[in-house]
Design a protein around this motif. Structure first.
Motif, PDB file in Angstrom:
ATOM      1  N   UNK A   1     -13.173 -40.754  -5.264  1.00 15.34           N
ATOM      2  CA  UNK A   1     -13.490 -42.003  -4.577  1.00 15.34           C
ATOM      3  C   UNK A   1     -12.452 -42.312  -3.503  1.00 15.34           C
ATOM      4  N   UNK A   2     -11.167 -42.109  -3.825  1.00 18.37           N
ATOM      5  CA  UNK A   2     -10.109 -42.377  -2.852  1.00 18.37           C
ATOM      6  C   UNK A   2     -10.185 -41.419  -1.680  1.00 18.37           C
ATOM      7  N   UNK A   3     -10.477 -40.151  -1.963  1.00 20.29           N
ATOM      8  CA  UNK A   3     -10.580 -39.158  -0.902  1.00 20.29           C
ATOM      9  C   UNK A   3     -11.746 -39.483   0.021  1.00 20.29           C
ATOM     10  N   UNK A   4     -12.875 -39.882  -0.572  1.00 11.75           N
ATOM     11  CA  UNK A   4     -14.024 -40.221   0.271  1.00 11.75           C
ATOM     12  C   UNK A   4     -13.719 -41.456   1.115  1.00 11.75           C
ATOM     13  N   UNK A   5     -13.063 -42.446   0.518  1.00  8.48           N
ATOM     14  CA  UNK A   5     -12.704 -43.634   1.281  1.00  8.48           C
ATOM     15  C   UNK A   5     -11.793 -43.274   2.450  1.00  8.48           C
ATOM     16  N   UNK A   6     -10.836 -42.387   2.209  1.00 10.09           N
ATOM     17  CA  UNK A   6      -9.927 -41.969   3.279  1.00 10.09           C
ATOM     18  C   UNK A   6     -10.681 -41.225   4.378  1.00 10.09           C
ATOM     19  N   UNK A   7     -11.646 -40.409   4.010  1.00  8.98           N
ATOM     20  CA  UNK A   7     -12.412 -39.653   5.006  1.00  8.98           C
ATOM     21  C   UNK A   7     -13.338 -40.574   5.800  1.00  8.98           C
ATOM     22  N   UNK A   8     -13.934 -41.559   5.120  1.00 10.02           N
ATOM     23  CA  UNK A   8     -14.741 -42.545   5.844  1.00 10.02           C
ATOM     24  C   UNK A   8     -13.899 -43.271   6.885  1.00 10.02           C
ATOM     25  N   UNK A   9     -12.682 -43.644   6.500  1.00 15.18           N
ATOM     26  CA  UNK A   9     -11.782 -44.324   7.429  1.00 15.18           C
ATOM     27  C   UNK A   9     -11.413 -43.409   8.589  1.00 15.18           C
ATOM     28  N   UNK A  10     -11.185 -42.134   8.304  1.00 16.04           N
ATOM     29  CA  UNK A  10     -10.829 -41.179   9.354  1.00 16.04           C
ATOM     30  C   UNK A  10     -11.939 -41.080  10.391  1.00 16.04           C
ATOM     31  N   UNK A  11     -13.182 -40.988   9.936  1.00 17.55           N
ATOM     32  CA  UNK A  11     -14.312 -40.880  10.855  1.00 17.55           C
ATOM     33  C   UNK A  11     -14.488 -42.168  11.647  1.00 17.55           C
ATOM     34  N   UNK A  12     -14.371 -43.314  10.976  1.00 21.37           N
ATOM     35  CA  UNK A  12     -14.559 -44.592  11.658  1.00 21.37           C
ATOM     36  C   UNK A  12     -13.484 -44.822  12.713  1.00 21.37           C
ATOM     37  N   UNK A  13     -12.237 -44.495  12.393  1.00 21.16           N
ATOM     38  CA  UNK A  13     -11.156 -44.642  13.380  1.00 21.16           C
ATOM     39  C   UNK A  13     -11.377 -43.707  14.562  1.00 21.16           C
ATOM     40  N   UNK A  14     -11.875 -42.505  14.300  1.00 19.19           N
ATOM     41  CA  UNK A  14     -12.133 -41.558  15.392  1.00 19.19           C
ATOM     42  C   UNK A  14     -13.160 -42.136  16.365  1.00 19.19           C
ATOM     43  N   UNK A  15     -14.217 -42.735  15.840  1.00 21.14           N
ATOM     44  CA  UNK A  15     -15.223 -43.333  16.709  1.00 21.14           C
ATOM     45  C   UNK A  15     -14.660 -44.524  17.469  1.00 21.14           C
ATOM     46  N   UNK A  16     -13.800 -45.300  16.814  1.00 21.41           N
ATOM     47  CA  UNK A  16     -13.176 -46.422  17.512  1.00 21.41           C
ATOM     48  C   UNK A  16     -12.299 -45.939  18.661  1.00 21.41           C
ATOM     49  N   UNK A  17     -11.524 -44.906  18.408  1.00 15.73           N
ATOM     50  CA  UNK A  17     -10.553 -44.443  19.406  1.00 15.73           C
ATOM     51  C   UNK A  17     -11.178 -43.591  20.504  1.00 15.73           C
ATOM     52  N   UNK A  18     -12.195 -42.789  20.156  1.00 17.26           N
ATOM     53  CA  UNK A  18     -12.743 -41.819  21.103  1.00 17.26           C
ATOM     54  C   UNK A  18     -14.085 -42.226  21.697  1.00 17.26           C
ATOM     55  N   UNK A  19     -14.751 -43.214  21.109  1.00 20.03           N
ATOM     56  CA  UNK A  19     -16.060 -43.607  21.612  1.00 20.03           C
ATOM     57  C   UNK A  19     -17.159 -42.739  21.027  1.00 20.03           C
ATOM     58  N   UNK A  20     -18.404 -42.906  21.516  1.00 21.16           N
ATOM     59  CA  UNK A  20     -19.548 -42.168  20.960  1.00 21.16           C
ATOM     60  C   UNK A  20     -19.347 -40.655  21.039  1.00 21.16           C
ATOM     61  N   UNK A  21     -19.701 -39.976  19.973  1.00 26.00           N
ATOM     62  CA  UNK A  21     -19.638 -38.516  19.958  1.00 26.00           C
ATOM     63  C   UNK A  21     -20.532 -37.993  18.838  1.00 26.00           C
ATOM     64  N   UNK A  22     -20.768 -36.699  18.839  1.00 26.22           N
ATOM     65  CA  UNK A  22     -21.669 -36.101  17.856  1.00 26.22           C
ATOM     66  C   UNK A  22     -20.939 -35.825  16.548  1.00 26.22           C
TER      67      UNK A  22
END
Length: 431
Positions: A21-42
């Motif tokens: 659960x903690x690992x998945x939460x960390x990965x969700x955060x990683x993806x969400x931050x990437x979209x925030x910082x880099x904008x739309x992407x595939x």
């Protein structure tokens, strides 16, 4: 985004591998931050950039879509040939972040959605000092309910509330340990406000107003991104938020930054904290009004305080009209501001000291004597290269910083949205 070192309380795994659960939460955060910082992407681009397996990214994206935190925005092609890739972007237009501040003479509100779109921003005059904690909590609850309604009508429900208070705050437990200028002691503000909100069931957290203002200055202000800076609130009292190496300094108990109570004049006035000659008795707004307008008080001895922005505007008007007594009083405050600033410069070696509240409104007259005094008294002299800057965030800096704290937490734990209420603290994670 300002860096936050986890507190001892959050380091509970003892260095062991994260659970699923903690690992998945960390990965969700990683993806969400990437979209925030880099904008739309595939999804494929996210996998390539983060190092996550493509199947993992697809699974994470499905959950983020379900929680309403991202949306698909079209297709993009990888080169001249090949299958089109569906692009995704940060959404969160239905997720709100509510920042509030209750101070001696007002309640400030700043509500945004996850993308930073401002949904509501206002300041309501209220004599919190005169009304006491019980009536203040009732009023704070009334304002909060009304603002939540406004945010919902704009399409966003708050994922959390952070309230800034001018005093020592146990942010982990949501308790105001002592707020001298409000006369509050041991007030369980988070618990009491949650009770006032009743069935609304929004997570509530509390922090020091100056720390929240410092977060706003670091993220959005005139010295945004400066890794070593100090933010000073210019209110009835004076608080400080200290950023060292890009991190907010909290101290062992979260009480760092009480710069207004630096002892600077043993023969001076009695402070709201009960001590003699604190810095805020020399540079707080009430001190300026006491010296410049001797037949009036401001936020002292139970006297009702007018809106601070309006009062600062009046003083600026008097200065422009050539009021000599007012000019002398402001210059004297400027010198004391520089003296205290030199102490902070000697201790923390900041690059800038950002002054907000009424300091910013009267910056043209305050900063020159303050800068001259600082340069004369700082030990490192010109080598320190520290300067005063006037904030451009107005009296709403703390509430804006509070809203950004809610957003930061959602970015770090996307599972808090669309699931059970947040079960751990937003605030309190500092050096």
């Amino acid at each position: 985004m300002i860096q936050r070192q986890p507190s001892v309380r959050s380091a509970g795994n003892g260095g062991q591998p994260l659970g699923h659960a903690s690992l998945r939460r960390a990965n969700l955060a990683l993806v969400l931050r990437h979209l925030r910082d880099e904008g739309p992407c595939s999804r494929a681009d996210i996998a390539d950039s983060t190092g996550l397996h493509r199947a993992t990214v697809s699974s994470l994206m499905a959950e983020l879509l379900e929680r309403g935190l991202v949306r698909e925005v079209g297709t993009e092609r990888a080169g001249a040939i090949g299958r089109p890739r569906r692009a995704v972007a940060l959404d969160g237009s239905h997720v709100g972040a509510l920042g509030m501040e209750i101070n001696v003479d007002y309640i400030a509100v700043h509500g945004t959605d996850l993308s930073g779109r401002v949904l509501v921003e206002r300041r309501i005059g209220f004599d919190a000092m005169g009304h006491g904690p019980d009536r203040s909590l009732v009023e704070l609850g009334r304002v909060t309910r009304r603002v939540i309604g406004d945010m919902k009508r704009a399409g966003a429900s708050p994922g959390g509330i952070v309230v800034g208070v001018p005093g020592l705050v146990d942010s982990v437990r949501g308790i105001v340990a002592v707020a001298p200028n409000l006369g509050w002691h041991g007030l369980p503000l988070a618990e009491r406000l949650r009770a006032e909100l009743g069935a609304l069931q929004v997570p509530v957290f509390v922090d020091n107003d100056a720390n929240l203002a410092a977060l706003a200055e670091y993220a959005f202000g005139v010295a945004a991104g400066t890794p070593d800076m100090i933010s000073l609130t210019g209110e009835v009292g004076v608080g400080g938020g200290i950023i060292v190496g890009g991190r907010l300094l909290g101290g062992a108990d979260g009480f760092a930054g009480e710069v207004g109570h630096l002892p600077v004049d043993p023969a001076g006035e009695r402070c709201g904290c009960g001590r003699i000659g604190c810095w805020e008795t020399k540079v707080g707004f009430s001190a300026l009004v006491r010296v410049a307008v001797r037949d009036q008080t401001y936020g002292l001895d139970g006297a009702p305080a007018p809106d601070p922005d309006e009062r600062a505007t009046e003083i600026a008007r008097d200065l422009a009209a050539g009021d000599r007594r007012m000019a002398d009083a402001v210059a004297e405050v400027g010198r004391w501001l520089g003296l205290g600033g030199s102490i902070l410069a000697n201790l923390f070696n900041p690059r800038v000291i950002v002054v907000g509240g009424y300091f910013a409104r009267l910056a043209e007259q305050l900063i020159p004597p303050a800068q001259a005094e600082l340069e004369q008294l700082v030990v490192a002299g010109p080598a320190a290269r520290c300067r005063f800057l006037a904030s451009d965030l107005g009296f709403g800096a703390a509430s804006r910083g509070a809203a950004s704290m809610v957003i930061d937490h959602i970015m770090e734990d996307p599972t808090a949205i669309g699931s059970a209420p947040i079960a751990h603290n937003i605030a309190g994670q500092r050096i």
